[in-house]
Each structure stands twice: as C-alpha cells, then as structure tokens.
Design a protein around this motif. Structure first.
Motif, PDB file in Angstrom:
ATOM      1  N   ASN A  86       0.829  -1.220   0.000  1.00 22.63           N
ATOM      2  CA  ASN A  86       0.000   0.000   0.000  1.00 22.63           C
ATOM      3  C   ASN A  86       0.856   1.260   0.000  1.00 22.63           C
ATOM      4  O   ASN A  86       0.431   2.317  -0.450  1.00 22.63           O
ATOM      5  N   PHE A  87       2.061   1.129   0.514  1.00 26.95           N
ATOM      6  CA  PHE A  87       2.985   2.273   0.554  1.00 26.95           C
ATOM      7  C   PHE A  87       3.496   2.623  -0.852  1.00 26.95           C
ATOM      8  O   PHE A  87       3.991   3.718  -1.095  1.00 26.95           O
ATOM      9  N   SER A  88       3.351   1.681  -1.788  1.00 25.72           N
ATOM     10  CA  SER A  88       3.865   1.838  -3.167  1.00 25.72           C
ATOM     11  C   SER A  88       5.354   2.161  -3.216  1.00 25.72           C
ATOM     12  O   SER A  88       5.748   3.243  -3.650  1.00 25.72           O
ATOM     13  N   PRO A  89       6.179   1.215  -2.762  1.00 27.24           N
ATOM     14  CA  PRO A  89       7.626   1.430  -2.849  1.00 27.24           C
ATOM     15  C   PRO A  89       8.083   1.421  -4.310  1.00 27.24           C
ATOM     16  O   PRO A  89       7.358   0.936  -5.183  1.00 27.24           O
ATOM     17  N   ASP A  90       9.278   1.957  -4.551  1.00 28.18           N
ATOM     18  CA  ASP A  90       9.783   2.007  -5.933  1.00 28.18           C
ATOM     19  C   ASP A  90      10.298   0.644  -6.386  1.00 28.18           C
ATOM     20  O   ASP A  90      10.332   0.354  -7.584  1.00 28.18           O
ATOM     21  N   ARG A  91      10.762  -0.167  -5.402  1.00 30.07           N
ATOM     22  CA  ARG A  91      11.130  -1.558  -5.704  1.00 30.07           C
ATOM     23  C   ARG A  91      10.894  -2.362  -4.434  1.00 30.07           C
ATOM     24  O   ARG A  91      10.837  -1.786  -3.342  1.00 30.07           O
ATOM     25  N   ILE A  92      10.816  -3.695  -4.564  1.00 31.00           N
ATOM     26  CA  ILE A  92      10.814  -4.545  -3.368  1.00 31.00           C
ATOM     27  C   ILE A  92      11.858  -5.648  -3.544  1.00 31.00           C
ATOM     28  O   ILE A  92      12.157  -6.062  -4.665  1.00 31.00           O
ATOM     29  N   GLY A  93      12.391  -6.086  -2.412  1.00 29.27           N
ATOM     30  CA  GLY A  93      13.386  -7.160  -2.445  1.00 29.27           C
ATOM     31  C   GLY A  93      12.787  -8.443  -1.903  1.00 29.27           C
ATOM     32  O   GLY A  93      11.942  -8.413  -0.997  1.00 29.27           O
ATOM     33  N   HIS A  94      13.191  -9.573  -2.458  1.00 24.51           N
ATOM     34  CA  HIS A  94      12.797 -10.925  -2.031  1.00 24.51           C
ATOM     35  C   HIS A  94      11.377 -11.315  -2.452  1.00 24.51           C
ATOM     36  O   HIS A  94      11.205 -12.126  -3.331  1.00 24.51           O
ATOM     37  N   ALA A  95      10.358 -10.788  -1.750  1.00 23.08           N
ATOM     38  CA  ALA A  95       8.955 -11.081  -2.092  1.00 23.08           C
ATOM     39  C   ALA A  95       8.675 -12.593  -2.127  1.00 23.08           C
ATOM     40  O   ALA A  95       8.012 -13.079  -3.037  1.00 23.08           O
ATOM     41  N   CYS A  96       9.201 -13.310  -1.139  1.00 26.29           N
ATOM     42  CA  CYS A  96       9.030 -14.777  -1.120  1.00 26.29           C
ATOM     43  C   CYS A  96       7.651 -15.201  -0.626  1.00 26.29           C
ATOM     44  O   CYS A  96       7.179 -16.270  -0.982  1.00 26.29           O
ATOM     45  N   PHE A  97       7.035 -14.396   0.231  1.00 26.22           N
ATOM     46  CA  PHE A  97       5.788 -14.842   0.868  1.00 26.22           C
ATOM     47  C   PHE A  97       4.583 -13.990   0.489  1.00 26.22           C
ATOM     48  O   PHE A  97       3.749 -13.699   1.320  1.00 26.22           O
ATOM     49  N   LEU A  98       4.505 -13.613  -0.786  1.00 22.92           N
ATOM     50  CA  LEU A  98       3.341 -12.855  -1.236  1.00 22.92           C
ATOM     51  C   LEU A  98       2.251 -13.829  -1.670  1.00 22.92           C
ATOM     52  O   LEU A  98       2.531 -14.818  -2.346  1.00 22.92           O
ATOM     53  N   ASP A  99       1.010 -13.554  -1.252  1.00 22.53           N
ATOM     54  CA  ASP A  99      -0.126 -14.370  -1.697  1.00 22.53           C
ATOM     55  C   ASP A  99      -0.606 -13.846  -3.044  1.00 22.53           C
ATOM     56  O   ASP A  99      -0.179 -12.782  -3.491  1.00 22.53           O
ATOM     57  N   GLU A 100      -1.542 -14.588  -3.634  1.00 22.66           N
ATOM     58  CA  GLU A 100      -2.017 -14.212  -4.970  1.00 22.66           C
ATOM     59  C   GLU A 100      -2.568 -12.776  -5.003  1.00 22.66           C
ATOM     60  O   GLU A 100      -2.291 -12.019  -5.933  1.00 22.66           O
ATOM     61  N   ASP A 101      -3.323 -12.393  -3.949  1.00 26.96           N
ATOM     62  CA  ASP A 101      -3.874 -11.029  -3.949  1.00 26.96           C
ATOM     63  C   ASP A 101      -2.771  -9.971  -3.809  1.00 26.96           C
ATOM     64  O   ASP A 101      -2.869  -8.866  -4.350  1.00 26.96           O
ATOM     65  N   ASP A 102      -1.691 -10.325  -3.111  1.00 17.71           N
ATOM     66  CA  ASP A 102      -0.552  -9.392  -3.001  1.00 17.71           C
ATOM     67  C   ASP A 102       0.116  -9.239  -4.373  1.00 17.71           C
ATOM     68  O   ASP A 102       0.463  -8.133  -4.797  1.00 17.71           O
ATOM     69  N   TRP A 103       0.278 -10.368  -5.059  1.00 18.77           N
ATOM     70  CA  TRP A 103       0.888 -10.315  -6.393  1.00 18.77           C
ATOM     71  C   TRP A 103       0.034  -9.495  -7.348  1.00 18.77           C
ATOM     72  O   TRP A 103       0.561  -8.764  -8.189  1.00 18.77           O
ATOM     73  N   LYS A 112      -1.729  -6.971  -6.634  1.00 18.96           N
ATOM     74  CA  LYS A 112      -1.432  -5.554  -6.347  1.00 18.96           C
ATOM     75  C   LYS A 112      -0.061  -5.168  -6.939  1.00 18.96           C
ATOM     76  O   LYS A 112       0.076  -4.121  -7.571  1.00 18.96           O
ATOM     77  N   ALA A 113       0.930  -6.046  -6.724  1.00 21.57           N
ATOM     78  CA  ALA A 113       2.279  -5.762  -7.238  1.00 21.57           C
ATOM     79  C   ALA A 113       2.258  -5.692  -8.765  1.00 21.57           C
ATOM     80  O   ALA A 113       2.950  -4.874  -9.378  1.00 21.57           O
ATOM     81  N   ARG A 114       1.431  -6.543  -9.360  1.00 21.26           N
ATOM     82  CA  ARG A 114       1.323  -6.568 -10.829  1.00 21.26           C
ATOM     83  C   ARG A 114       0.698  -5.275 -11.336  1.00 21.26           C
ATOM     84  O   ARG A 114       1.187  -4.658 -12.280  1.00 21.26           O
ATOM     85  N   LEU A 115      -0.378  -4.853 -10.649  1.00 21.21           N
ATOM     86  CA  LEU A 115      -1.077  -3.638 -11.080  1.00 21.21           C
ATOM     87  C   LEU A 115      -0.145  -2.432 -11.036  1.00 21.21           C
ATOM     88  O   LEU A 115      -0.149  -1.590 -11.921  1.00 21.21           O
ATOM     89  N   SER A 116       0.645  -2.374  -9.955  1.00 17.29           N
ATOM     90  CA  SER A 116       1.534  -1.206  -9.843  1.00 17.29           C
ATOM     91  C   SER A 116       2.902  -1.457 -10.490  1.00 17.29           C
ATOM     92  O   SER A 116       3.760  -0.581 -10.470  1.00 17.29           O
ATOM     93  N   GLN A 117       3.087  -2.676 -11.042  1.00 18.24           N
ATOM     94  CA  GLN A 117       4.341  -2.986 -11.759  1.00 18.24           C
ATOM     95  C   GLN A 117       5.585  -2.680 -10.919  1.00 18.24           C
ATOM     96  O   GLN A 117       6.552  -2.087 -11.411  1.00 18.24           O
ATOM     97  N   ILE A 118       5.537  -3.056  -9.643  1.00 20.08           N
ATOM     98  CA  ILE A 118       6.697  -2.807  -8.763  1.00 20.08           C
ATOM     99  C   ILE A 118       7.828  -3.770  -9.137  1.00 20.08           C
ATOM    100  O   ILE A 118       7.640  -4.992  -9.079  1.00 20.08           O
ATOM    101  N   PRO A 119       8.982  -3.245  -9.512  1.00 21.22           N
ATOM    102  CA  PRO A 119      10.093  -4.146  -9.825  1.00 21.22           C
ATOM    103  C   PRO A 119      10.526  -4.956  -8.603  1.00 21.22           C
ATOM    104  O   PRO A 119      10.558  -4.434  -7.486  1.00 21.22           O
ATOM    105  N   VAL A 120      10.839  -6.232  -8.840  1.00 20.48           N
ATOM    106  CA  VAL A 120      11.241  -7.125  -7.749  1.00 20.48           C
ATOM    107  C   VAL A 120      12.726  -7.471  -7.874  1.00 20.48           C
ATOM    108  O   VAL A 120      13.189  -7.895  -8.938  1.00 20.48           O
ATOM    109  N   ASN A 178       6.189 -11.487 -17.502  1.00 18.52           N
ATOM    110  CA  ASN A 178       6.850 -10.234 -17.902  1.00 18.52           C
ATOM    111  C   ASN A 178       6.850  -9.172 -16.814  1.00 18.52           C
ATOM    112  O   ASN A 178       6.835  -7.979 -17.104  1.00 18.52           O
ATOM    113  N   HIS A 179       6.813  -9.624 -15.561  1.00  9.96           N
ATOM    114  CA  HIS A 179       6.829  -8.661 -14.455  1.00  9.96           C
ATOM    115  C   HIS A 179       8.243  -8.076 -14.339  1.00  9.96           C
ATOM    116  O   HIS A 179       9.223  -8.798 -14.491  1.00  9.96           O
ATOM    117  N   PRO A 180       8.358  -6.755 -14.059  1.00  7.16           N
ATOM    118  CA  PRO A 180       9.702  -6.185 -13.922  1.00  7.16           C
ATOM    119  C   PRO A 180      10.496  -6.867 -12.802  1.00  7.16           C
ATOM    120  O   PRO A 180      10.014  -6.933 -11.669  1.00  7.16           O
TER     121      PRO A 180
END
Ligand SMILES: CNc1ncnc2c1ncn2[C@@H]1O[C@H](COP(=O)(O)O)[C@@H](O)[C@H]1O
Ligand SMILES: [Zn+2]
Length: 379
Positions: free
Chosen positions: A248-265, A267-275, A303-305
C-alpha cells in the motif's frame, strides 16, 4: 557431453555480459579473506577468540537467524572508519571484475561512540572508500558534489584507463529494522543531505522478524515526500499484514517477495513494482523448498519487472554472474534472454536519466561488438 559444453559456455556468457546489481549489502559482501584477516587482528588484540570466529566465517549454509548473528560479528570486525573504506573499495572492485557496470550498493549508517563514529562519519568513510578505488575506473559523485567521471575514453595516450573496467556506483542508505523512528529519520535526513554524493535512495532491511512497520513508516513517508526512492525488503518471511501495508505504501522496488499471496501479487502486478530477486540468498536461508519453485519463473513468464541480484556475495559465497547462471540453468533461459534480462534492469535503477543513458549505451556497444564478431549469435 554437449550439455556440459553448453553449460560451460553459459557460465562464461553470464560472466562476460554487462550486468546491473541493485541489491547488495556492503557488510554482506566482504571478502572472506578480508574477514579472516580482520578476525586474526582482533584475535591478536584479545577482542575476540579467532578460532571460534574462523569456524563461523567458514561455515556454509546458514539459517536466516544464523545470518543475522553473523552480521553482528561482521559489524564487530568492520567497525572503524579505515576498515569501512577498505571494504567499500574491495566490494566495488569485486563487482567491477565480473562486468557489473552499475552497482547500487546499500549500507546501514552506524553510530558507534566507542569508535568516535557517527552515521555521517560512517558514510564519509564509505565515500572515501569509493574515492580510493584504483584498480577499476569507478564513477560516483565526490565530496565536492562534482560528478567523478571516467577518464576520457578517447584519450588514447592513457592506456591504463583504456584497459580498466568501468563501473557506475550509487548508494542506498539502509534503515535497520532494530532502529527507532528517530534513528530511521536520521538516516533519511542524512541520505537527503548526501544526495549530491551519490546517495540515490533508501532501503529497509534487517532481521525480518524484528521491528514493526509503523516504526519506520514516518521516515519512509518523509523520504517519499522528498522524492527519494525507497526499496523495501518485503515478504522475506510470512507476514500478511506487513506485506499488505508495504504494498500500500507503493515502494519504488521490493526485495525478495518470497511470501506474497495471490492477492498481493495482483497488487504488485497492477503497480508494476520491480522485484529484486536473490536466488541463492532465498535458497540458503531456506525461504523455499527448492529453487524450482522460486517465484522467479512466474514473474519472468508474466513479464513482471524483475532484476537478478546477489544480496550478500560474501555471506552466501556467490557473485552476480553466478546468480545469472543459476537462473539460466534452472529456468532454461538462453544467452539472448540473459542479456535482455540484464538490460531490462536499466529502467529500475534509482540513478538519474543521464546515467541510465550511459548504461544503455554500454549494453548497445556490447551487442554491436558481438554482432560484428559473431553475426549469428542471436539465432
Ligand atoms: C539475508 N537477507 C537479508 N535480509 C534482511 N536484511 C539483510 C539481509 N542481508 C543483509 N541485510 C542487512 O544488511 C546488513 C549488512 O550490511 P550493512 O551493515 O548494512 O552494510 C545486515 O546487518 C542487515 O541489516
Ligand atoms: Zn537484502
């Protein structure tokens, strides 16, 4: 037999192509040889018992908890300003040696009264380390706020600079999850002050089971308001509430992202947050049962960043070339895929558009050289 040749060829390719490193912690990237040398010295002074420490440094395969115990040891070994400068120099040289052309190095500024160290003096030691790099040609921004540029490449007379590897270095200041709101704010203020010296963003890291998101939020919000990009260690452990708050904070990038659930992904997909993907780190700290189930594959296919990174080359005995090779071998990517994957990362760097333009040109020059030498390399 052919597979062996192909694998050896791919290994060589992953070493040779230009690469971008966006997730590397300074103290996690110290050379083992330097750590052992520092430990020996402190052993002689009676500060530590060398035999105990040697065993810890040489150990392979550590749990996440053991990693953080080891960081405490690293911080005892590398506390004075001179050592900080030395490890900075070595880390930059090590990355440049394996064709990393842009390095965003992150580190946690530290106060240490006993050593007369403040967060600001710690960062000055890091900058001094950058200034002392001499075996490669490092471009950063110096203490006078002037861009420390490469030697003029057309200066044919200067053969040493023509031969030296070139690397752009920028810095991220890390907030450690053990810190208070005030300490986090101090780091953000320091980062803002040091923008002209190559600091391009803020990172939130440290033991993921320590600290609360709300503690760091005011400082991270302030960074954002001031236009300073933020990257977060997000979902390194399972923590649904925190992962949601981070996204929700909309960071410019995130690291790791090992424990994201489908709904989290989603959100990450919609905002195209690079991982920032750290394969070996995730494997070694047992974030997943096998590399074959790593979320890299899903993200790559969608094709996620994303960008391949090392996290801690020293701690995990890895290199960026090795991470590329691991991805290629595990997920069946070819040479062209790997070069493209590396080049994609240009868009996610926190440095300004001039630097991006320069790195784009480095990738183009590499492709041009290849096409001249091996016209059919892409097929
Ligand atoms: C393994 N995964 C990880 N997860 C979270 N934080 C990590 C980390 N690896 C490293 N760090 C963070 O980086 C610090 C060391 O570098 P610096 O002293 O800042 O240069 C560690 O103390 C930790 O806070
Ligand atoms: Zn990390």
């Amino acid at each position: 037999m052919e597979k062996c040749t192909n694998l050896a060829e791919m290994k060589e390719w992953c070493r040779a192509i230009p690469k971008i490193e966006l997730h590397a912690h300074l103290n996690g990237c110290i050379r083992d040889s330097t750590l052992l040398e520092l430990a020996k010295l402190l052993g002689e002074k009676g500060v530590i018992i060398f035999a105990d420490v040697e065993h810890v440094i040489r150990k392979c395969g550590r749990s996440l908890t053991e990693c953080f115990q080891l960081f405490d040891l690293f911080h005892i070994l590398a506390t004075d300003h001179e050592t900080i400068s030395r490890i900075t120099k070595e880390v930059v040289e090590d990355f440049a040696a394996e064709e990393v052309v842009y390095l965003e190095l992150r580190t946690t500024p530290k106060n240490n009264e006993a050593k007369g160290m403040t967060k600001r003096s710690y960062m000055k030691a890091v900058i001094n380390g950058l200034r002392s790099v001499d075996t490669v040609d490092a471009s950063f921004i110096n203490l006078n706020g002037k861009t420390e540029s490469f030697c003029e490449p057309m200066q044919k007379s200067c053969t040493t600079c023509m031969e030296k590897k070139k690397i752009y270095v920028r810095l991220l200041l890390s907030i450690d999850r053990r810190e208070t709101t005030a300490a986090a704010m101090e780091t953000v203020c320091l980062a803002l002050e040091m923008r002209e010296f190559g600091v391009v963003g803020i990172d939130l890291s440290g033991n993921p089971v320590v600290g609360e998101w709300d503690t760091f939020l005011p400082a991270l919000k302030y960074a954002k308001e001031q236009g300073l990009p933020v990257t977060l260690h997000c979902g390194e452990v399972s923590n649904k509430m925190e992962i949601q708050a981070m996204l929700n904070f909309s960071p410019d990038r995130i690291g790791h992202a090992c424990f994201l659930d489908e709904d989290d992904w989603e959100k990450a997909r919609l905002s195209q947050i690079p991982v920032e993907i750290c394969l070996t780190s995730n494997l070694r700290t047992q974030r997943l049962s096998s590399i074959h189930v790593h979320h890299f594959a899903n993200l790559y296919n969608a094709n996620h960043p994303l960008v391949l990174c090392t996290d801690d080359t020293g701690l995990f005995s890895t290199s960026l070339s090795n991470e590329y090779y691991l991805a290629a071998e595990t997920f069946g990517l070819d040479k062209k895929d790997m070069l493209q994957l590396g080049a994609n990362a240009i868009e996610f760097v926190f440095a300004d558009s001039e630097v991006k333009k320069a790195i784009r040109e480095i990738f183009r020059a590499f492709e041009r050289r290849l096409t001249d030498e091996f016209p059919s390399w892409k097929s």
